[in-house]
Design a protein around this motif. Structure first.
Motif, PDB file in Angstrom:
ATOM      1  N   GLY A 235       0.811  -1.212   0.000  1.00 21.22           N
ATOM      2  CA  GLY A 235       0.000   0.000   0.000  1.00 21.22           C
ATOM      3  C   GLY A 235       0.842   1.259   0.000  1.00 21.22           C
ATOM      4  O   GLY A 235       0.409   2.319  -0.483  1.00 21.22           O
ATOM      5  N   ALA A 236       2.085   1.178   0.532  1.00 23.52           N
ATOM      6  CA  ALA A 236       2.990   2.329   0.486  1.00 23.52           C
ATOM      7  C   ALA A 236       3.446   2.596  -0.936  1.00 23.52           C
ATOM      8  O   ALA A 236       3.594   3.755  -1.348  1.00 23.52           O
ATOM      9  CB  ALA A 236       4.193   2.070   1.391  1.00 23.52           C
ATOM     10  N   ARG A 237       3.678   1.527  -1.699  1.00 20.60           N
ATOM     11  CA  ARG A 237       4.042   1.718  -3.111  1.00 20.60           C
ATOM     12  C   ARG A 237       2.909   2.403  -3.868  1.00 20.60           C
ATOM     13  O   ARG A 237       3.122   3.336  -4.649  1.00 20.60           O
ATOM     14  CB  ARG A 237       4.352   0.372  -3.763  1.00 20.60           C
ATOM     15  N   LEU A 238       1.701   1.946  -3.609  1.00 22.08           N
ATOM     16  CA  LEU A 238       0.536   2.541  -4.252  1.00 22.08           C
ATOM     17  C   LEU A 238       0.346   3.986  -3.802  1.00 22.08           C
ATOM     18  O   LEU A 238       0.002   4.872  -4.588  1.00 22.08           O
ATOM     19  CB  LEU A 238      -0.696   1.698  -3.939  1.00 22.08           C
ATOM     20  N   ALA A 239       0.594   4.247  -2.507  1.00 22.70           N
ATOM     21  CA  ALA A 239       0.443   5.605  -1.972  1.00 22.70           C
ATOM     22  C   ALA A 239       1.416   6.573  -2.637  1.00 22.70           C
ATOM     23  O   ALA A 239       1.051   7.707  -2.987  1.00 22.70           O
ATOM     24  CB  ALA A 239       0.659   5.597  -0.457  1.00 22.70           C
ATOM     25  N   THR A 240       2.673   6.150  -2.813  1.00 23.61           N
ATOM     26  CA  THR A 240       3.642   7.035  -3.447  1.00 23.61           C
ATOM     27  C   THR A 240       3.289   7.273  -4.909  1.00 23.61           C
ATOM     28  O   THR A 240       3.505   8.375  -5.429  1.00 23.61           O
ATOM     29  CB  THR A 240       5.061   6.460  -3.340  1.00 23.61           C
ATOM     30  N   SER A 241       2.738   6.254  -5.572  1.00 27.31           N
ATOM     31  CA  SER A 241       2.292   6.446  -6.959  1.00 27.31           C
ATOM     32  C   SER A 241       1.189   7.492  -7.030  1.00 27.31           C
ATOM     33  O   SER A 241       1.195   8.374  -7.896  1.00 27.31           O
ATOM     34  CB  SER A 241       1.806   5.109  -7.528  1.00 27.31           C
ATOM     35  N   LYS A 251      -1.107  14.565   2.516  1.00 28.62           N
ATOM     36  CA  LYS A 251      -0.147  13.998   3.458  1.00 28.62           C
ATOM     37  C   LYS A 251      -0.129  12.476   3.333  1.00 28.62           C
ATOM     38  O   LYS A 251      -1.130  11.866   2.939  1.00 28.62           O
ATOM     39  CB  LYS A 251      -0.490  14.396   4.897  1.00 28.62           C
ATOM     40  N   LEU A 252       1.013  11.904   3.693  1.00 27.02           N
ATOM     41  CA  LEU A 252       1.190  10.457   3.620  1.00 27.02           C
ATOM     42  C   LEU A 252       1.613   9.896   4.973  1.00 27.02           C
ATOM     43  O   LEU A 252       2.478  10.462   5.644  1.00 27.02           O
ATOM     44  CB  LEU A 252       2.271  10.085   2.603  1.00 27.02           C
ATOM     45  N   ILE A 253       0.992   8.791   5.362  1.00 22.18           N
ATOM     46  CA  ILE A 253       1.495   7.953   6.455  1.00 22.18           C
ATOM     47  C   ILE A 253       1.915   6.638   5.809  1.00 22.18           C
ATOM     48  O   ILE A 253       1.099   5.953   5.189  1.00 22.18           O
ATOM     49  CB  ILE A 253       0.426   7.706   7.531  1.00 22.18           C
ATOM     50  N   ILE A 254       3.187   6.324   5.938  1.00 26.15           N
ATOM     51  CA  ILE A 254       3.753   5.169   5.248  1.00 26.15           C
ATOM     52  C   ILE A 254       4.301   4.203   6.299  1.00 26.15           C
ATOM     53  O   ILE A 254       5.121   4.578   7.132  1.00 26.15           O
ATOM     54  CB  ILE A 254       4.888   5.601   4.294  1.00 26.15           C
ATOM     55  N   ASP A 255       3.869   2.947   6.235  1.00 21.59           N
ATOM     56  CA  ASP A 255       4.298   1.937   7.192  1.00 21.59           C
ATOM     57  C   ASP A 255       4.962   0.787   6.441  1.00 21.59           C
ATOM     58  O   ASP A 255       4.389   0.248   5.491  1.00 21.59           O
ATOM     59  CB  ASP A 255       3.081   1.428   7.977  1.00 21.59           C
ATOM     60  N   SER A 256       6.186   0.429   6.834  1.00 21.28           N
ATOM     61  CA  SER A 256       6.930  -0.656   6.179  1.00 21.28           C
ATOM     62  C   SER A 256       6.942  -0.455   4.667  1.00 21.28           C
ATOM     63  O   SER A 256       6.397  -1.260   3.915  1.00 21.28           O
ATOM     64  CB  SER A 256       6.318  -2.016   6.517  1.00 21.28           C
ATOM     65  N   PRO A 257       7.549   0.639   4.191  1.00 21.72           N
ATOM     66  CA  PRO A 257       7.387   1.047   2.786  1.00 21.72           C
ATOM     67  C   PRO A 257       8.076   0.152   1.777  1.00 21.72           C
ATOM     68  O   PRO A 257       9.272   0.260   1.545  1.00 21.72           O
ATOM     69  CB  PRO A 257       7.987   2.459   2.769  1.00 21.72           C
ATOM     70  N   ALA A 258       7.311  -0.738   1.176  1.00 19.12           N
ATOM     71  CA  ALA A 258       7.805  -1.574   0.078  1.00 19.12           C
ATOM     72  C   ALA A 258       7.597  -0.804  -1.221  1.00 19.12           C
ATOM     73  O   ALA A 258       6.818  -1.213  -2.074  1.00 19.12           O
ATOM     74  CB  ALA A 258       7.065  -2.909   0.055  1.00 19.12           C
ATOM     75  N   ILE A 259       8.275   0.319  -1.358  1.00 18.61           N
ATOM     76  CA  ILE A 259       8.031   1.206  -2.495  1.00 18.61           C
ATOM     77  C   ILE A 259       8.310   0.485  -3.798  1.00 18.61           C
ATOM     78  O   ILE A 259       7.498   0.470  -4.707  1.00 18.61           O
ATOM     79  CB  ILE A 259       8.874   2.489  -2.378  1.00 18.61           C
TER      80      ILE A 259
END
Length: 604
Positions: A235-241, A251-259
Motif C-alpha cells: 500500500g505504500a508503493r501505491l500511496a507514493t504512486s 499527506k502520507l502515512i507510510i508503514d513498512s514502505p515496500a516502495i
C-alpha cells in the motif's frame, strides 16, 4: 534450501469461490446522494466512466460513527470488476473535513476482505484512539475478495499442502510449482478475456498503475477535494504512486514502505525474505536457531498440525523451519514463541513448535489472499520498471513466474522525489522490508520523519507502537509536523525513536538498539545460593506474578527464565505471558545453561 523457494516466493492461494459478476442497476446522481451522507455527493462536473452503487452494510456500526457501503465500478457500465468500498464517518465530523477523507491502502497485493466486519471494527477503534474527525475510506482493490470476479486455483492450494509432507529437491519443487502456477494464471487470463469480449483484457489489468487510476476515479466520483493516505507495505508503493499523480493528496502515512520492494532487484523471483538472519541474531536466538537447523539437516522431524478441521502432516526440515520463523517474525508478539519452538526442535518436542507451524498455515492458506493477483501485480510492475530503469533485471528472460506471456508492462515512469509531508514507520525486526531498505527508500521523501520501533516486525504502526497521538498531530496539524525535531523520542513505553530525514546519515543502519535480556532465576533461595547466572534476579516461580513489576513493567522486555530442569521456569513463562509479557522465555535448566555458555553461547 528446500520448500522455501516455493512457499515464500509464491505466498498463499485463496480458497475463495468464483463469483460471477451479476448485472447491477446503477444509481442516478440523486440516488447516490440519498444513499451516502448529505455531505458526500458525486462531483457534478464528473464526466468519467466510473460508477458507484449503494449497497447494504452487512455489519453493525457503533453509534459513534456513520457507515456507508457501496460498490465501485472502475470502468463504469462495461466494468467486469466490482470493488467493495466502506466509508466510516465520525458523527461529529465537520462539513469541511467531510471533503478531506483518509484512505487506507493495505499490503499485498492480493490480500482482500479489507472491507469486512473485523476490519471495519478495527478501524473504528483506530479513529477512536486517534481522536481524528475525518472520514476513513476502506476498499478492496480490483479482483480481491469479496469483490468480483475473484478466482481460485485449487490445484495449487492442494499442491502446497502436498509440499509440507514431501521430500523434494529444490529443483524439483521449483519445476512442479512453476508448472502449476502458470496453468492457474492461464485459466484466470482466459476467464478475464471471456468476460470482456468487446474490450478483452487479461492479467495485464493488475498493476500499481491501474490501482492508482482506480483510486483517482473513486475520489473523482466522491467529489473529494483533498485526501490523506495511510499506506502499508505494498500500500505504500501505491500511496507514493498516487502522491506523484494526484495533486489532491496532501499527506502520507507510510508503514513498512515496500516502495519497489521485491521489484528493484527482481525479488519477486527470489527464495527468501531479506535480512532474516540479522533478525534472528538481534533476538539473541541465533545459537538456538543454528542448533535446530543442524538437527533438522541430519534428521527431519514429522509433526501433525490441526488446521481448518483437518490434520496435516508436516515434514519439518531446515528450510521449512526457516520459512516458519520468518512468517512468525511479522508480529512482535510471536518472538517468544519462536525461541520456544527452536528449543522444541532441539529437544524433539512439539507443543510450541506446532503453534509456530499453525501460524505458517494460517498465513499460507487464508481464503482472502489471492496469489494470482500478487504474481500479476508484482510482475507487471517489475516489467514496467525494467523499461525505465536499466538496473532492474528483465524477468521475461528468467525462469521466474514473471516469464509468463500474459504479463505486460504498464505505463511507468522513473521514481521521483515526493514533496508531500510524510510520516514513515519501520520495525527493527521486519522480515519483509528490513530497516536498511526503509532507510534507503527515505531518499525519495523531501519532508519526512522516520519512526523506528526496534523490536517490532512488519506493519509496526498498525500496532500503535509509536502512540496514536502522532497520527492526530500530523494529520490535523500544520505541514511543519513532518520536519520538526520536537519528537525525537516518544517515551519509554512506546519504545519508538524518531529520525528526521537529514539525521538518517547518523542512524545505525543495523536494527536499532535491542535491550539486553533480563535473567530471572525462579528456583528457591537455597538453590540460588549454590550458583546462578550472572546478573540474575531471584523470584521463585510461585510469586512471579506478584513481583515481576519490581524488575520491569515493560511488557516488551526480553525476559529469560530458568530453574533446575525447566519445569518451574516453564510455568513462570506461561504466567508472565498471560500478563502481557510477550517475550518471556523458558531457557530451561541452570546446568544446561552453564554447558551452553561453555560452548560459546552469549550467556552472562
Amino acid at each position: 534450501m528446500k520448500r522455501i523457494a516455493v512457499i515464500v516466493v509464491f505466498f498463499s492461494l485463496i480458497v475463495a469461490f468464483l463469483i460471477v459478476l451479476a448485472p447491477q442497476k446503477y444509481l442516478s446522481k440523486k440516488s447516490v446522494e440519498d444513499n451516502l451522507s448529505a455531505n458526500v455527493e458525486v462531483l457534478p462536473s464528473y464526466a468519467g466512466n466510473a460508477k458507484i452503487n449503494s449497497r447494504y452494510c452487512e455489519f453493525d456500526m457503533s453509534t459513534e460513527f456513520k457507515q456507508k457501503c457501496f460498490w465501485f465500478y472502475p470502468d463504469g457500465e462495461v466494468s467486469v470488476f466490482k470493488m467493495p468500498v466502506v466509508m466510516i464517518v465520525p458523527n461529529d465530523t465537520s462539513e469541511e473535513q467531510i471533503e478531506r477523507p483518509i484512505i487506507y491502502l493495505a499490503g499485498g497485493p492480493g490480500i482482500g476482505n479489507r472491507t469486512g466486519e473485523a476490519s471495519v471494527l478495527w478501524w473504528q477503534d483506530w479513529l477512536r484512539q486517534t481522536e481524528l474527525k475525518r472520514p476513513l475510506i476502506l476498499l478492496d482493490l480490483r479482483g480481491n475478495y469479496p469483490g468480483t470476479p475473484s478466482w481460485s486455483c485449487p490445484e495449487f492450494d492442494k499442491f502446497k499442502f502436498h509440499l509440507y509432507a514431501a521430500n523434494y529437491s529444490l529443483i524439483e519443487e521449483q519445476k512442479q510449482s512453476r508448472a502449476i502456477i502458470l496453468e492457474c494464471l492461464d485459466q484466470y487470463a482466459r476467464y478475464l478475456k471471456q468476460t470482456t469480449p468487446k474490450h478483452p483484457r487479461g492479467l495485464e489489468t493488475f498493476s500499481t498503475e491501474q490501482n492508482a487510476v482506480d483510486i483517482i476515479e473513486l475520489m473523482n466520483v466522491l467529489a473529494v477535494q483533498e485526501y490523506s493516505i495511510f499506506g502499508v507495505s505494498y500500500g505504500a508503493r501505491l500511496a507514493t504512486s498516487l502522491a506523484l499523480r494526484d495533486g489532491r493528496v496532501d499527506k502520507l502515512i507510510i508503514d513498512s514502505p515496500a516502495i519497489n520492494s521485491g521489484v528493484e532487484q527482481g525479488e519477486v523471483a527470489r527464495t527468501s525474505f531479506a535480512a532474516a538472519d540479522d533478525n534472528i541474531e538481534n533476538l539473541k536466538i541465533k545459537s538456538h536457531y543454528v542448533r535446530a537447523v543442524k538437527k533438522l539437516q541430519k534428521t527431519p522431524q514429522k509433526h501433525t498440525v490441526a488446521f481448518n478441521g483437518a490434520a496435516f502432516d508436516i515434514m519439518l526440515d531446515d528450510s521449512l523451519l526457516n520459512y516458519a520463523v520468518k512468517k512468525a517474525l511479522y508480529r512482535k508478539q510471536n518472538h517468544a514463541l519462536i525461541l520456544q519452538s527452536l528449543i522444541d526442535v532441539e529437544n524433539e518436542r512439539s507443543e510450541s513448535l506446532e503453534k509456530l507451524l499453525l501460524i505458517m498455515l494460517e498465513n499460507d492458506h487464508n481464503k482472502h489472499n489471492q496469489d494470482l493477483i500478487y504474481f500479476a501485480t508484482q510482475c507487471n510492475d517489475a516489467l514496467a520498471l525494467a523499461e525505465v530503469d536499466d538496473s532492474v533485471p528483465n524477468l521475461n528472460e528468467s525462469d521466474s513466474v514473471c516469464n509468463y506471456n500474459g504479463f505486460k508492462a504498464q505505463t511507468a515512469s522513473a521514481m521521483r522525489k515526493i514533496d508531500k509531508p510524510s510520516l514513515v514507520f519501520a520495525g527493527g525486526l521486519d522480515p519483509v522490508v528490513p530497516l536498511q531498505q526503509v532507510i534507503e527508500n527515505m531518499r525519495w521523501f523531501v519532508q519526512a520523519t522516520l519512526y523506528v520501533e526496534p523490536r517490532a516486525g512488519h506493519a509496526s504502526a498498525m500496532e500503535g507502537a509509536c502512540g496514536y497521538s502522532i497520527f492526530k498531530r500530523f494529520l490535523e496539524g500544520g505541514q511543519e509536523y513532518a520536519n520538526e525535531h520536537e519528537y525525537e523520542y516518544i517515551g519509554e513505553q512506546e519504545n519508538c525513536i524518531a529520525y528526521n530525514v537529514d539525521e538518517l546519515q547518523n542512524l545505525d543502519k543495523t536494527k536499532g538498539e535491542v535491550m539486553a535480556p533480563i535473567w530471572i532465576d525462579v528456583r528457591t533461595q537455597e538453590e540460588f545460593n549454590q550458583g546462578y547466572i550472572a546478573g540474575s534476579h531471584l523470584i521463585p516461580y510461585e510469586v512471579i506474578a506478584e513481583n515481576i513489576e519490581a524488575i520491569t513493567t515493560d511488557r516488551n522486555a526480553d525476559i529469560r527464565l530458568y530453574c533446575r530442569s525447566g519445569r518451574r521456569s516453564g510455568i513462570a513463562a506461561e504466567v508472565l505471558q498471560s500478563m502481557g509479557y510477550v517475550n518471556a522465555i523458558n531457557e530451561g535448566g541452570y546446568e544446561d545453561l552453564l554447558q551452553r555458555k561453555a560452548n560459546g553461547e552469549d550467556i552472562p
